[in-house]
Structures are given as C-alpha cells and as structure tokens.
Design an enzyme around this catalytic site. Structure first.
Site, mmCIF file in Angstrom:
data_model
loop_
_atom_site.group_PDB
_atom_site.id
_atom_site.type_symbol
_atom_site.label_atom_id
_atom_site.label_comp_id
_atom_site.label_asym_id
_atom_site.label_seq_id
_atom_site.Cartn_x
_atom_site.Cartn_y
_atom_site.Cartn_z
ATOM 1 N N MET A 245 0.853 -1.184 0.000
ATOM 2 C CA MET A 245 0.000 0.000 0.000
ATOM 3 C C MET A 245 0.895 1.243 0.000
ATOM 4 S SD MET A 245 -2.869 -1.075 2.844
ATOM 5 C CE MET A 245 -1.611 -1.215 4.109
ATOM 6 N N SER B 277 -2.411 2.849 -7.737
ATOM 7 C CA SER B 277 -3.598 3.443 -8.373
ATOM 8 C C SER B 277 -3.241 4.718 -9.120
ATOM 9 C CB SER B 277 -4.679 3.725 -7.321
ATOM 10 O OG SER B 277 -5.139 2.514 -6.741
ATOM 11 N N ASP C 156 -7.285 -2.385 -11.680
ATOM 12 C CA ASP C 156 -6.796 -1.984 -10.367
ATOM 13 C C ASP C 156 -7.352 -2.919 -9.297
ATOM 14 O OD1 ASP C 156 -5.197 -0.346 -8.799
ATOM 15 O OD2 ASP C 156 -6.825 1.039 -8.332
ATOM 16 N N GLU C 157 -6.669 -2.957 -8.147
ATOM 17 C CA GLU C 157 -7.035 -3.837 -7.031
ATOM 18 C C GLU C 157 -7.146 -5.286 -7.508
ATOM 19 O OE1 GLU C 157 -6.854 -2.566 -4.238
ATOM 20 O OE2 GLU C 157 -7.297 -0.436 -4.451
#
Length: 234
Positions: free
Chosen positions: A11, A16, A86-87
């Site tokens: 993270m 992103s 994404d993710e």
C-alpha cells in the site's frame, strides 16, 4: 505484441496513481481502453488514489468475465486496445486466466495493479495467479515507508491502531464503527517494515510507548505493552 503486466507493491506505493496515469497516456495516443476496479476504498465502480485523483471504473464482481466484457464492447463498435485492472489482488484465479486469454487471443494489453500479500503476509489468490501467468511482474519503485523511516514491505491491518493477524482476508480499510456494531472498533491498514511487522509495533503503539517509561534500552512488542491492551478493549 500485447502483454499481461502485473505492477505490484505494498500500500502507499502509488499503484492506483500509476494506473490512472497509464490510462491517461494511452487515451492521449488514441487508444481505447476499459478501467476495472474492485473494493476500492472510495466505493464501487471507482479507481482512487491517495493523492486525491479519482475516476469511474467498472466494478469487478464474482460473476465478471473479462472475455465477455471485451467481446460485448467490440461487437458494439467500441475500440478496446487495453485494460486497466486496479485492485487485482481481489480478482479470482479464473478471472486472471481470462485476462491472460484476452491478451493471447485478442491482442489486448492488460495492465494489472495490486498488492501481493495480505495482512498475514499470505499471497492473495489473484496476485499469486498473476505472478504465475504474467509476461512481466514489475515492482513499483516508489517505496512506501514504515513509521520508523525504513522501507515498508508488509501490509498490516489494525483495529483501533493495534495490529491484528486474524480475520477475513478481504476487508476494506478505514472502516468506521456503525450503529449496529458500535464496539467493533475502527479497522485500518498501515505499511510496516519487516522488523516492526514481526514485533507488531504500529505507529499508534510506538506513540503509546514513547509516552511511557521504558526501563529497557530496546524496543518491545506494542501488543504486549499493557497500555495497548487497554486501548484495544475500549
């Protein structure tokens, strides 16, 4: 030649942000693409960056089939040259295999972004399959930092600031308590270096210990410190 590329990292390393930048760059060159996301902290059908950037996306559900998503768009006359995913750690292994098939048989570039391991340091199934199938796995060069200043390598889940190592693998961070569960606590995430992850010392725990008298000239586990336990029960 189309590629399946997996951009991975912890993270706070800009995944992103890079996804949005790549989408912008490709669209600026006349390429058509589709943005996908799953369980974004800003809500469904969204790709958001901690820098404040945000745009709409297609939410990936359990039933989502990426092959069908591309076929439907192309047969309706839309141009699909690439996918921004994404993710991607939350995608299922079969969905990752669909992405690989889209690359190989439709010549569509797939750029997937996600964290590799969960708060227990175990691989997400989607990330594991991406590592196995991707043409390239690229670790992002923007280093996330632990509260101590060292390079962060682990994603820690916290409850009221105290690190936890049990629970469901998928849980969106920064979740405030609800009226139905007022004592459930606040769930969040924090990046830690391996040393402080193994000792379970979060920034909150370190701040608590900094204000207490410590007779020993070395770090202790914040989870073993009495003050941390008292806060955890509040």
């Amino acid at each position: 030649m189309a590629e399946l590329v997996f951009f991975s990292g912890t993270m706070d390393c800009g995944k992103s942000t890079l996804a949005l930048q790549m989408d912008h760059n490709h669209r600026a060159r006349g390429r058509g693409g589709v943005r996908f996301s799953c369980n974004d902290r800003a809500g469904d059908s969204t790709i958001s960056s901690r820098l404040g950037l945000q745009t709409d996306a297609v939410e990936v559900e359990d039933h989502t089939d990426f092959w069908d998503e591309v076929v439907v768009r192309r047969t309706s006359g839309l141009r699909v040259d690439y996918l921004i995913c994404d993710e991607a750690q939350f995608y299922s292994p079969p969905q990752v295999e669909q992405l690989a098939r889209v690359v190989d048989e439709m010549d569509v570039d797939v750029f997937a972004f996600g964290i590799t391991s969960d708060f227990r340091t175990r691989l997400f199934p989607g990330s594991q399959r991406l590592i196995e199938l991707a043409d390239r796995v690229q670790v992002l060069q923007v280093e996330a930092l632990c509260w101590c200043g060292r390079r962060a390598t682990q994603n820690a889940r916290t409850l009221n600031g105290i690190m936890v190592v049990e629970g469901e693998q998928v849980m969106v961070g920064d979740v405030a308590p609800t009226d139905d569960a007022p004592f459930a606590g606040v769930v969040g995430y924090e990046t830690l270096c391996r040393r402080h992850y193994m000792r379970r010392v979060t920034a909150h725990g370190a701040n608590l210990m900094a204000g207490a008298d410590q007779p020993l000239p070395f770090d202790i586990d914040a989870c073993l410190w009495p003050g941390a336990g008292e806060l955890h029960r509040q």
